[in-house]
Design a protein around this motif. Structure first.
Motif, mmCIF file in Angstrom:
data_model
loop_
_atom_site.group_PDB
_atom_site.id
_atom_site.type_symbol
_atom_site.label_atom_id
_atom_site.label_comp_id
_atom_site.label_asym_id
_atom_site.label_seq_id
_atom_site.Cartn_x
_atom_site.Cartn_y
_atom_site.Cartn_z
ATOM 1 N N ALA A 105 30.208 -70.230 -31.337
ATOM 2 C CA ALA A 105 31.369 -69.673 -32.028
ATOM 3 C C ALA A 105 31.569 -70.335 -33.389
ATOM 4 N N ARG A 109 31.589 -68.714 -36.983
ATOM 5 C CA ARG A 109 32.670 -68.887 -37.967
ATOM 6 C C ARG A 109 32.105 -69.251 -39.328
ATOM 7 N N MET A 138 38.064 -68.536 -33.945
ATOM 8 C CA MET A 138 37.891 -69.750 -33.134
ATOM 9 C C MET A 138 38.935 -69.862 -32.034
ATOM 10 N N MET A 141 37.802 -67.567 -29.279
ATOM 11 C CA MET A 141 36.649 -68.156 -28.595
ATOM 12 C C MET A 141 37.043 -69.387 -27.777
#
Length: 182
Positions: A105, A109, A138, A141
């Protein structure tokens, strides 16, 4: 105990983790983004878009790295190991899955930041991607990682209670039809 040691090591001397994330971000940026890329070894920094008007460098400090998110994850694993009967394999799978998801993740990003910068420029693209869409991504996630962690640690199915079909039988408590999993 191993989880506590690893969490402490990430907290005290976790620069190696940010450097590894920068290396992964650099590899993805080199594959996906336009322009040349440059990795600054052992400084958790990489540049992308070199040779274009939107070239930018990203330095992963403690706030940009997943290491501060991983420490609570490791502590949860240590708590489960200490206070609940959780097998070592289940604990290792839960931690590995959570770490892999959060690491992926964060690299995603970084890619969002790169795509925003290359598409809309350093001012607008970086600003929106770094300050708005990146943190939202984020957070989503992180919730997914926590659900995955609990799913593996507890061994229960985390499904929404309204999924399924009515089975035609009436519940004595509610008087409504029971749900059955499909």
């Amino acid at each position: 105990m191993l989880w506590l040691l690893f969490a402490g090591q990430l907290l005290v001397a976790g620069e190696w983790w940010a450097d590894m994330e920068a290396r992964l971000g650099h590899a993805v940026a080199a594959t996906v983004l336009d322009g040349d890329t440059l990795l600054v070894p052992d400084q958790a920094t990489f540049y992308f878009g070199l040779g274009t008007p939107n070239a930018l460098g990203l330095h992963l400090d403690a706030g940009c790295s997943t290491r501060l998110i991983l420490i609570p994850t490791l502590l949860v694993g240590a708590l489960f190991a200490g206070f609940r009967r959780v097998g070592a394999v289940r604990l290792l799978l839960a931690t590995t899955g959570t770490v892999a998801l959060l690491l992926t993740a964060n690299v995603g990003r970084l890619l969002i930041i790169g795509l925003g910068t290359m598409g809309w420029g350093r001012e607008t693209g970086f600003g929106w991607a770094h300050s708005f869409s990146g943190p939202i991504f984020m957070m989503v996630m992180l919730v997914a990682a926590l659900l995955l962690n609990l799913r593996i640690l507890l061994g229960v199915r985390l499904a929404f209670p309204l999924r399924g079909t009515r089975d035609g039988k009436t519940s004595p408590k509610t008087g409504k039809g029971n749900l059955r999993r499909v």
